[in-house]
Design an enzyme around this catalytic site. Sequence first.
Site, PDB file in Angstrom:
ATOM      1  CD1 TRP A 185       9.575 -51.189  -3.100  1.00 22.68           C
ATOM      2  CD2 TRP A 185       7.644 -52.224  -2.706  1.00 22.68           C
ATOM      3  NE1 TRP A 185       9.718 -52.491  -3.498  1.00 22.68           N
ATOM      4  CE2 TRP A 185       8.556 -53.150  -3.279  1.00 22.68           C
ATOM      5  CE3 TRP A 185       6.353 -52.662  -2.377  1.00 22.68           C
ATOM      6  CZ2 TRP A 185       8.211 -54.484  -3.507  1.00 22.68           C
ATOM      7  CZ3 TRP A 185       6.011 -53.982  -2.603  1.00 22.68           C
ATOM      8  CH2 TRP A 185       6.933 -54.870  -3.174  1.00 22.68           C
ATOM      9  CG  MET A 186      11.519 -53.214   2.806  1.00 21.53           C
ATOM     10  SD  MET A 186      11.092 -53.859   4.455  1.00 21.53           S
ATOM     11  CE  MET A 186      12.022 -52.729   5.459  1.00 21.53           C
ATOM     12  CG  ASN A 187      12.640 -54.618  -3.297  1.00 24.22           C
ATOM     13  OD1 ASN A 187      12.322 -53.457  -3.565  1.00 24.22           O
ATOM     14  ND2 ASN A 187      13.692 -55.236  -3.868  1.00 24.22           N
ATOM     15  CG  ASP A 188      16.093 -57.276  -2.885  1.00 26.83           C
ATOM     16  OD1 ASP A 188      16.884 -57.336  -3.827  1.00 26.83           O
ATOM     17  OD2 ASP A 188      14.931 -57.722  -2.930  1.00 26.83           O
ATOM     18  CD  GLN A 199      17.217 -52.337  -3.737  1.00 23.97           C
ATOM     19  OE1 GLN A 199      16.952 -52.213  -4.941  1.00 23.97           O
ATOM     20  NE2 GLN A 199      18.234 -51.684  -3.194  1.00 23.97           N
ATOM     21  CE1 TYR A 225      16.957 -51.170  -9.658  1.00 26.11           C
ATOM     22  CE2 TYR A 225      17.649 -53.298 -10.504  1.00 26.11           C
ATOM     23  CZ  TYR A 225      16.780 -52.227 -10.513  1.00 26.11           C
ATOM     24  OH  TYR A 225      15.729 -52.228 -11.407  1.00 26.11           O
ATOM     25  NE  ARG A 268      18.937 -58.043 -10.629  1.00 26.23           N
ATOM     26  CZ  ARG A 268      18.487 -58.431 -11.825  1.00 26.23           C
ATOM     27  NH1 ARG A 268      19.017 -57.937 -12.934  1.00 26.23           N
ATOM     28  NH2 ARG A 268      17.557 -59.354 -11.925  1.00 26.23           N
ATOM     29  CD  GLU A 279      16.185 -61.093  -8.968  1.00 22.34           C
ATOM     30  OE1 GLU A 279      15.373 -61.450  -8.104  1.00 22.34           O
ATOM     31  OE2 GLU A 279      15.960 -60.157  -9.758  1.00 22.34           O
ATOM     32  CD1 TRP A 334      10.884 -60.338  -6.022  1.00 21.55           C
ATOM     33  CD2 TRP A 334       9.783 -58.455  -6.549  1.00 21.55           C
ATOM     34  NE1 TRP A 334      11.715 -59.275  -5.752  1.00 21.55           N
ATOM     35  CE2 TRP A 334      11.058 -58.115  -6.076  1.00 21.55           C
ATOM     36  CE3 TRP A 334       8.915 -57.436  -6.933  1.00 21.55           C
ATOM     37  CZ2 TRP A 334      11.503 -56.787  -5.974  1.00 21.55           C
ATOM     38  CZ3 TRP A 334       9.342 -56.117  -6.844  1.00 21.55           C
ATOM     39  CH2 TRP A 334      10.627 -55.810  -6.373  1.00 21.55           C
TER      40      TRP A 334
HETATM   41  C1  KTE Z   1      13.564 -55.431 -10.214  1.00 22.42           C
HETATM   42  O1  KTE Z   1      11.861 -57.124 -10.450  1.00 22.42           O
HETATM   43  C2  KTE Z   1      13.240 -56.852 -10.682  1.00 22.42           C
HETATM   44  O2  KTE Z   1      13.243 -54.585 -11.261  1.00 22.42           O
HETATM   45  C3  KTE Z   1      14.040 -57.905  -9.989  1.00 22.42           C
HETATM   46  O3  KTE Z   1      13.576 -59.204 -10.213  1.00 22.42           O
HETATM   47  C4  KTE Z   1      14.112 -57.651  -8.481  1.00 22.42           C
HETATM   48  O4  KTE Z   1      15.490 -57.651  -8.303  1.00 22.42           O
HETATM   49  C5  KTE Z   1      15.859 -54.131  -7.176  1.00 22.42           C
HETATM   50  O5  KTE Z   1      15.490 -56.370  -6.393  1.00 22.42           O
HETATM   51  C6  KTE Z   1      15.956 -57.582  -6.969  1.00 22.42           C
HETATM   52  C7  KTE Z   1      17.486 -57.432  -7.034  1.00 22.42           C
HETATM   53  O6  KTE Z   1      18.059 -58.309  -7.982  1.00 22.42           O
HETATM   54  C8  KTE Z   1      17.610 -55.975  -7.390  1.00 22.42           C
HETATM   55  O7  KTE Z   1      18.877 -55.428  -7.042  1.00 22.42           O
HETATM   56  C9  KTE Z   1      16.497 -55.337  -6.547  1.00 22.42           C
HETATM   57  C10 KTE Z   1      15.573 -58.792  -6.154  1.00 22.42           C
HETATM   58  O8  KTE Z   1      14.954 -53.545  -6.247  1.00 22.42           O
HETATM   59  O9  KTE Z   1      14.388 -58.624  -5.453  1.00 22.42           O
END
Ligand code: KTE
Length: 585
Positions: free
Chosen positions: A81-84, A102, A144, A212, A265, A359
């Site tokens: 899995w990949m995000n940010d 991520q 994170y 964060r 975020e 998301w």
């Molecule tokens: C993660 O769904 C939560 O639990 C956040 O809304 C997602 O947050 C974590 O991803 C972000 C950042 O703020 C976090 O550092 C990171 C944004 O994977 O996508």
Amino acid sequence: MCNFVWLKTSCYFVLVIFLFLSFLFFFSFPKPLYFIKKLVMQFYQLLAAVLLPVGAVLAKSMTSGESINRPLAHATPNKGWMNDPNGLFYDKHDDVWHVYYQYNPADSVWGRPLYWGHATSKDLTTWTDHGAALAPEEDIGGAYSGSIVIDRNNTSNFFNESTHPDQRVVAIYTYNVPGSESQYLAYSLDGGYTFTKYEGNPVLDVNSSQFRDPKVFWHAESERWIMVLAKAQEYKIQIFGSQDLKSWDFYSNFSHHGLLGYQYECPGLAKVPVVKKTGDDSLEEKVGEKWVMFLSINPGGPLGGSFTQYFVGDFDGKEFIPDTAQTNLLDFGKDYYAFQAFSSTPNDDVLGIAWASNWQYGAHVPTNPWRSSMSLVRNFTLQEFDANPESTQLSLYSEPIFNYTNLNNNGTLHRKSNISLSKGETLSFNMSGSATGLLEFSLTWKVNSTGLGAADSPDLSMYLRGASDSSEYLRLGFENNAAAFFIDRGHSSVKFVDENPFFTDKMSVNLQPLETLNSAEATYKVHGIADRNVLELYFNDGEVTSTNTFFFTEGNFIGEFHITTGVENVYEILDFEIKQLSLKQ
Ligand code: KTE
């Protein structure tokens, strides 16, 4: 994975050739054996009717498992899995671009322990995945989002002369465990491939569970490291300063600006060149600089779920002051989130990447054994934008970095002529023979609105159809009465597209003329890059963009491009080019 495609194709090919040759052979039989030939031909027809579909099913069953619609020119994790995007930086010494992300290597959904994955590129277009680069302290934890700076002057004292100044990599990231988010440092002595945690972590802890995503940069004017990060659910971007990356002083809050959604975020602050187009609009000259604050919101985006916005203003070393109360969308599509700019770019250009997903549905998209890709890298500048006949705004323009060095051009079709489309006429470009799924196209069109009544379908439409199943297609187009460009990604036989209630299938973007020729005529332009399951559209030389994923049946890559209109003498194709590309092996 692409040899599965060839396997399927070659099975087909052999079968068809065999049938064709045997038909030829029997046709050459002398007259007296005619009845045998007839009998045999019926047998072959029966065989073809049975074998071809069976062959197709067999071939397809050989390709299930590994999803073969993996983008070629967008960074994806080999698996998981990949995000940010995180820690983006350019290593001047080795001329290598680094992207971290991520990463959950254990499953193709977000989960703990959460790592920083790592990819590198020499051309900012093709990427090599290196897997996990930064691990959380505990399995219940998550490394994170965060950023990387190049500590050339060794202000952190992590380095000595054995590490080249251009490779003094320091990562600043949020360490998250349920109930706590604080900021950690890790440094690399090998140019960003392995990291050592600072034994004095955390360097910034305010006893919060929603604190964060630090983005840090060197502010030369005040000779300080500046950190912007989110006090997510208080709708604050907090700004801190430091001389050594270890001790941080609170400077200011930038709070309750723009669309608040559920939480703030992934903020970012960057100094962006202001440019003006000169002469024939191809050259740009720098006429100044402004500061831009980037901010991501999730959930609560105007199209649903995640989105990234930005504010234009000034930064005095302590406080960001927006020029107006206006917020702006960084991208008008559904799949452009958590944008981050690179550190240490040549000429301090503002180059950045976003996560090309949302998301709302990112954990359910039908790819495996990986999920998500990054967007292309974009080069951002600020330019005057004529929002309407009476107002101009300073707006971010973006240009995709799409480098052909490691791409093959599998064929270019180009129609550079003034083609007036008559009602129902279709201009077709077929590249299905060697569909790779990676297409780049550019269309400039002119509208003559005098002929435009309240016609029932006053649109200019483009259909991007699958090479092996043209019933799966993207419909893009412009409607002059609405002054908007539309994107329709709902025509697919993939269950997810039909069933996921958040995978918005129709979107649009307000589109003003690229050039107004007179009271009735204006021109517009779209530059698109489709890469198997992600489509990036840049309008009017990057004045506005729309990034969206799309999902066709595995292996059904876009191979046909059709342009048509529903009205007479309104739309004229001034210039159209389409390129089909593949990776150099
Ligand atoms: C993660 O769904 C939560 O639990 C956040 O809304 C997602 O947050 C974590 O991803 C972000 C950042 O703020 C976090 O550092 C990171 C944004 O994977 O996508």
